[in-house]
Design a protein around this motif. Structure first.
Motif, PDB file in Angstrom:
ATOM      1  N   MET A  79       0.872  -1.299  -0.091  1.00  0.00           N
ATOM      2  CA  MET A  79       0.126  -0.028  -0.049  1.00  0.00           C
ATOM      3  C   MET A  79       0.642   1.280   0.003  1.00  0.00           C
ATOM      4  SD  MET A  79      -2.879  -1.286   2.710  1.00  0.00           S
ATOM      5  CE  MET A  79      -3.807  -0.052   2.851  1.00  0.00           C
ATOM      6  N   VAL A  80       2.032   1.440   0.675  1.00  0.00           N
ATOM      7  CA  VAL A  80       2.953   2.270   1.026  1.00  0.00           C
ATOM      8  C   VAL A  80       3.646   2.605  -0.440  1.00  0.00           C
ATOM      9  CG1 VAL A  80       4.681   3.385   1.996  1.00  0.00           C
ATOM     10  CG2 VAL A  80       2.985   2.264   3.300  1.00  0.00           C
ATOM     11  N   THR A  81       3.983   1.474  -0.965  1.00  0.00           N
ATOM     12  CA  THR A  81       4.577   1.438  -2.371  1.00  0.00           C
ATOM     13  C   THR A  81       3.799   2.202  -3.476  1.00  0.00           C
ATOM     14  OG1 THR A  81       6.180  -0.264  -1.826  1.00  0.00           O
ATOM     15  CG2 THR A  81       6.017   0.141  -4.111  1.00  0.00           C
ATOM     16  N   ILE A  82       2.572   1.865  -3.466  1.00  0.00           N
ATOM     17  CA  ILE A  82       1.776   2.129  -4.532  1.00  0.00           C
ATOM     18  C   ILE A  82       1.653   3.753  -4.324  1.00  0.00           C
ATOM     19  CG2 ILE A  82      -0.698   2.221  -5.467  1.00  0.00           C
ATOM     20  CD1 ILE A  82      -0.667  -0.864  -4.422  1.00  0.00           C
ATOM     21  N   GLY A  83       1.411   4.060  -3.011  1.00  0.00           N
ATOM     22  CA  GLY A  83       1.161   5.654  -2.901  1.00  0.00           C
ATOM     23  C   GLY A  83       2.561   6.405  -3.393  1.00  0.00           C
ATOM     24  N   MET A  84       3.625   5.987  -2.883  1.00  0.00           N
ATOM     25  CA  MET A  84       4.899   6.584  -3.067  1.00  0.00           C
ATOM     26  C   MET A  84       5.362   6.499  -4.679  1.00  0.00           C
ATOM     27  SD  MET A  84       5.645   8.038  -0.410  1.00  0.00           S
ATOM     28  CE  MET A  84       7.168   8.760  -1.322  1.00  0.00           C
ATOM     29  N   ASP A  85       4.729   5.633  -5.220  1.00  0.00           N
ATOM     30  CA  ASP A  85       5.234   5.286  -6.562  1.00  0.00           C
ATOM     31  C   ASP A  85       4.419   6.382  -7.477  1.00  0.00           C
ATOM     32  OD1 ASP A  85       6.650   4.109  -8.714  1.00  0.00           O
ATOM     33  OD2 ASP A  85       4.720   2.934  -9.320  1.00  0.00           O
ATOM     34  N   MET A  86       2.953   6.458  -7.012  1.00  0.00           N
ATOM     35  CA  MET A  86       2.200   7.676  -7.522  1.00  0.00           C
ATOM     36  C   MET A  86       2.810   9.000  -7.515  1.00  0.00           C
ATOM     37  SD  MET A  86      -1.591   6.851  -6.964  1.00  0.00           S
ATOM     38  CE  MET A  86      -1.659   6.969  -5.127  1.00  0.00           C
ATOM     39  N   PHE A  87       3.370   9.450  -6.375  1.00  0.00           N
ATOM     40  CA  PHE A  87       4.027  10.771  -6.112  1.00  0.00           C
ATOM     41  C   PHE A  87       5.128  10.674  -6.775  1.00  0.00           C
ATOM     42  CE2 PHE A  87       6.841  13.131  -3.287  1.00  0.00           C
ATOM     43  CZ  PHE A  87       6.059  14.217  -3.172  1.00  0.00           C
ATOM     44  N   VAL A  88       6.015   9.961  -6.814  1.00  0.00           N
ATOM     45  CA  VAL A  88       7.224  10.135  -7.628  1.00  0.00           C
ATOM     46  C   VAL A  88       6.973  10.244  -9.124  1.00  0.00           C
ATOM     47  CG1 VAL A  88       9.480   9.036  -8.005  1.00  0.00           C
ATOM     48  CG2 VAL A  88       8.612   9.000  -5.689  1.00  0.00           C
ATOM     49  N   ARG A  89       6.360   9.212  -9.556  1.00  0.00           N
ATOM     50  CA  ARG A  89       5.870   9.142 -11.060  1.00  0.00           C
ATOM     51  C   ARG A  89       5.288  10.413 -11.448  1.00  0.00           C
ATOM     52  NH1 ARG A  89       7.760   4.230 -13.100  1.00  0.00           N
ATOM     53  NH2 ARG A  89       9.039   3.353 -11.379  1.00  0.00           N
ATOM     54  N   LEU A  90       4.294  10.517 -10.895  1.00  0.00           N
ATOM     55  CA  LEU A  90       3.241  11.913 -11.363  1.00  0.00           C
ATOM     56  C   LEU A  90       4.092  13.046 -11.289  1.00  0.00           C
ATOM     57  CD1 LEU A  90      -0.055  10.770 -10.005  1.00  0.00           C
ATOM     58  CD2 LEU A  90       0.872  10.384 -12.231  1.00  0.00           C
ATOM     59  N   GLY A  91       4.972  13.263 -10.181  1.00  0.00           N
ATOM     60  CA  GLY A  91       5.553  14.307 -10.027  1.00  0.00           C
ATOM     61  C   GLY A  91       6.838  14.677 -11.101  1.00  0.00           C
ATOM     62  N   GLU A  92       6.877  13.571 -11.761  1.00  0.00           N
ATOM     63  CA  GLU A  92       8.062  13.688 -12.924  1.00  0.00           C
ATOM     64  C   GLU A  92       7.375  14.332 -14.012  1.00  0.00           C
ATOM     65  OE1 GLU A  92       9.251   9.801 -13.243  1.00  0.00           O
ATOM     66  OE2 GLU A  92      10.881   9.878 -11.797  1.00  0.00           O
ATOM     67  N   ILE A  93       6.078  14.582 -14.174  1.00  0.00           N
ATOM     68  CA  ILE A  93       5.326  15.217 -15.220  1.00  0.00           C
ATOM     69  C   ILE A  93       5.259  16.657 -15.149  1.00  0.00           C
ATOM     70  CG2 ILE A  93       3.128  15.078 -16.729  1.00  0.00           C
ATOM     71  CD1 ILE A  93       2.669  12.229 -15.658  1.00  0.00           C
ATOM     72  N   PRO A  94       6.249  17.424 -15.662  1.00  0.00           N
ATOM     73  CA  PRO A  94       6.379  18.801 -15.185  1.00  0.00           C
ATOM     74  C   PRO A  94       4.951  19.633 -15.311  1.00  0.00           C
ATOM     75  CG  PRO A  94       7.215  18.482 -17.601  1.00  0.00           C
ATOM     76  CD  PRO A  94       6.869  17.198 -16.989  1.00  0.00           C
ATOM     77  N   TRP A  95       3.973  19.319 -16.222  1.00  0.00           N
ATOM     78  CA  TRP A  95       2.732  19.925 -16.661  1.00  0.00           C
ATOM     79  C   TRP A  95       1.672  19.421 -15.524  1.00  0.00           C
ATOM     80  CZ3 TRP A  95      -0.022  16.075 -18.965  1.00  0.00           C
ATOM     81  CH2 TRP A  95       0.594  15.271 -19.817  1.00  0.00           C
ATOM     82  N   ILE A  96       1.726  18.072 -14.658  1.00  0.00           N
ATOM     83  CA  ILE A  96       0.693  17.597 -14.052  1.00  0.00           C
ATOM     84  C   ILE A  96       0.024  18.619 -13.195  1.00  0.00           C
ATOM     85  CG2 ILE A  96       2.177  16.725 -12.361  1.00  0.00           C
ATOM     86  CD1 ILE A  96       0.404  14.384 -12.410  1.00  0.00           C
ATOM     87  N   VAL A  97       0.644  19.242 -12.426  1.00  0.00           N
ATOM     88  CA  VAL A  97       0.057  20.177 -11.476  1.00  0.00           C
ATOM     89  C   VAL A  97      -1.022  21.194 -11.840  1.00  0.00           C
ATOM     90  CG1 VAL A  97       0.392  22.183  -9.828  1.00  0.00           C
ATOM     91  CG2 VAL A  97       2.091  20.300  -9.988  1.00  0.00           C
ATOM     92  N   SER A  98      -0.675  21.852 -12.928  1.00  0.00           N
ATOM     93  CA  SER A  98      -2.003  22.601 -13.684  1.00  0.00           C
ATOM     94  C   SER A  98      -2.988  21.903 -13.967  1.00  0.00           C
ATOM     95  CB  SER A  98      -1.128  23.241 -14.877  1.00  0.00           C
ATOM     96  OG  SER A  98      -0.206  24.158 -14.501  1.00  0.00           O
ATOM     97  N   ILE A  99      -2.832  20.616 -14.534  1.00  0.00           N
ATOM     98  CA  ILE A  99      -4.078  19.650 -14.920  1.00  0.00           C
ATOM     99  C   ILE A  99      -4.511  19.357 -13.617  1.00  0.00           C
ATOM    100  CG2 ILE A  99      -4.640  17.510 -15.850  1.00  0.00           C
ATOM    101  CD1 ILE A  99      -2.837  17.852 -17.985  1.00  0.00           C
ATOM    102  N   LEU A 100      -4.076  18.829 -12.487  1.00  0.00           N
ATOM    103  CA  LEU A 100      -4.525  18.410 -11.439  1.00  0.00           C
ATOM    104  C   LEU A 100      -5.496  19.739 -10.666  1.00  0.00           C
ATOM    105  CD1 LEU A 100      -1.873  15.859  -9.810  1.00  0.00           C
ATOM    106  CD2 LEU A 100      -4.015  15.606 -10.914  1.00  0.00           C
ATOM    107  N   GLN A 101      -4.894  20.680 -10.716  1.00  0.00           N
ATOM    108  CA  GLN A 101      -5.514  21.947 -10.231  1.00  0.00           C
ATOM    109  C   GLN A 101      -6.987  22.138 -11.001  1.00  0.00           C
ATOM    110  OE1 GLN A 101      -2.461  24.811 -10.551  1.00  0.00           O
ATOM    111  NE2 GLN A 101      -1.771  24.563  -8.473  1.00  0.00           N
ATOM    112  N   GLN A 102      -7.069  21.682 -11.950  1.00  0.00           N
ATOM    113  CA  GLN A 102      -8.363  21.963 -12.685  1.00  0.00           C
ATOM    114  C   GLN A 102      -9.421  20.704 -12.469  1.00  0.00           C
ATOM    115  OE1 GLN A 102      -7.853  22.914 -17.041  1.00  0.00           O
ATOM    116  NE2 GLN A 102      -5.888  23.702 -16.609  1.00  0.00           N
ATOM    117  N   GLY A 103      -8.976  19.815 -11.768  1.00  0.00           N
ATOM    118  CA  GLY A 103      -9.719  18.691 -11.242  1.00  0.00           C
ATOM    119  C   GLY A 103      -9.561  17.474 -12.205  1.00  0.00           C
ATOM    120  N   THR A 104      -8.763  17.570 -13.337  1.00  0.00           N
ATOM    121  CA  THR A 104      -8.667  16.459 -14.238  1.00  0.00           C
ATOM    122  C   THR A 104      -8.233  15.350 -13.736  1.00  0.00           C
ATOM    123  OG1 THR A 104      -8.227  18.297 -16.035  1.00  0.00           O
ATOM    124  CG2 THR A 104      -7.724  16.034 -16.403  1.00  0.00           C
ATOM    125  N   ASN A 105      -8.782  14.060 -13.949  1.00  0.00           N
ATOM    126  CA  ASN A 105      -8.274  12.978 -13.493  1.00  0.00           C
ATOM    127  C   ASN A 105      -7.103  12.136 -14.403  1.00  0.00           C
ATOM    128  OD1 ASN A 105      -9.660  10.786 -15.312  1.00  0.00           O
ATOM    129  ND2 ASN A 105     -11.572  12.153 -14.409  1.00  0.00           N
TER     130      ASN A 105
END
Length: 211
Positions: A79-105
């Motif tokens: 469970m912890v590995t899945i959570g941290m993998d999401m955090f690291v891998r999604l954090g590597e996408i430079p434009w992800i923050v702007s999309i997540l702020q718009q509520g995009t899944n």
């Protein structure tokens, strides 16, 4: 007049991803995308509907290309590995923050991760409600931390964090805040995402055991 170019949704999404990677969310528009595809904006709408849908498709496609870590070991560690993998891998996408702020899944790739998380959670003794609530808590922790880090990175050199703008006299009647406020920058900078994910998972498992 040359015939209109035949478009495929995959080509549109790939072109959108290329623009996002080079120019960010602000640089992506239906007009800009159509120009890249040597087409017209109106020809794109039957395939993607609107920009929000396009962003969801782009993010889902990028997430599908990620070689997600296959969790191993005891259920709690998975469970912890899945959570941290999401955090690291999604954090590597430079434009992800702007999309997540718009509520995009991030679409069905997230459901694959959720399924692995639920499997480990059930093995750890959580029922469906407990597993879902824990997954949702971990997901929102990750999204909010990615948004926060993106906001910090985007600040100008003279911009201050909210806690740096507080006059200690304004919180003099809040003893714990008064004590912690001078240390807030260090505590904020030292925020440990893994430890927080572990706390959420451990708390859920402990409560399930009590129930």
């Amino acid at each position: 007049m040359p015939p209109a170019r035949s478009l495929q949704r995959g080509d549109i999404v790939d072109a959108a991803i290329a623009i996002l990677e080079s120019e960010g969310v602000a640089g992506l528009s239906m007009r800009r995308l159509a120009a890249r595809l040597d087409s017209k904006p109106m020809t794109l709408y039957p395939y993607v509907g609107n920009k929000s849908t396009l962003l969801s498709l782009a993010l889902s496609e990028v997430a599908a290309r990620i070689d997600w870590t296959t969790p191993t070991g005891p259920p709690r560690e998975r469970m912890v590995t899945i959570g941290m993998d999401m955090f690291v891998r999604l954090g590597e996408i430079p434009w992800i923050v702007s999309i997540l702020q718009q509520g995009t899944n991030i679409g069905t790739p997230a459901l694959g991760l959720a399924d692995r998380f639920f499997d480990a959670a059930h093995e750890a003794g959580l029922d469906d409600r407990q597993a879902f609530e824990t997954w949702r808590g971990v997901w929102y922790l990750i999204v909010s931390e990615l948004q926060y880090r993106g906001a910090v990175a985007a600040r100008g050199p003279d911009e201050q964090s909210w806690f740096e703008t507080i006059d200690p006299a304004d919180v003099a009647d809040l003893p714990h805040v008064t004590r912690i406020l001078p240390h807030w920058p260090d505590l904020s900078g030292g925020f440990d995402v893994r430890r927080t994910v572990e706390n959420q998972v451990d708390g859920a498992i402990a409560r399930a055991a009590r129930d």
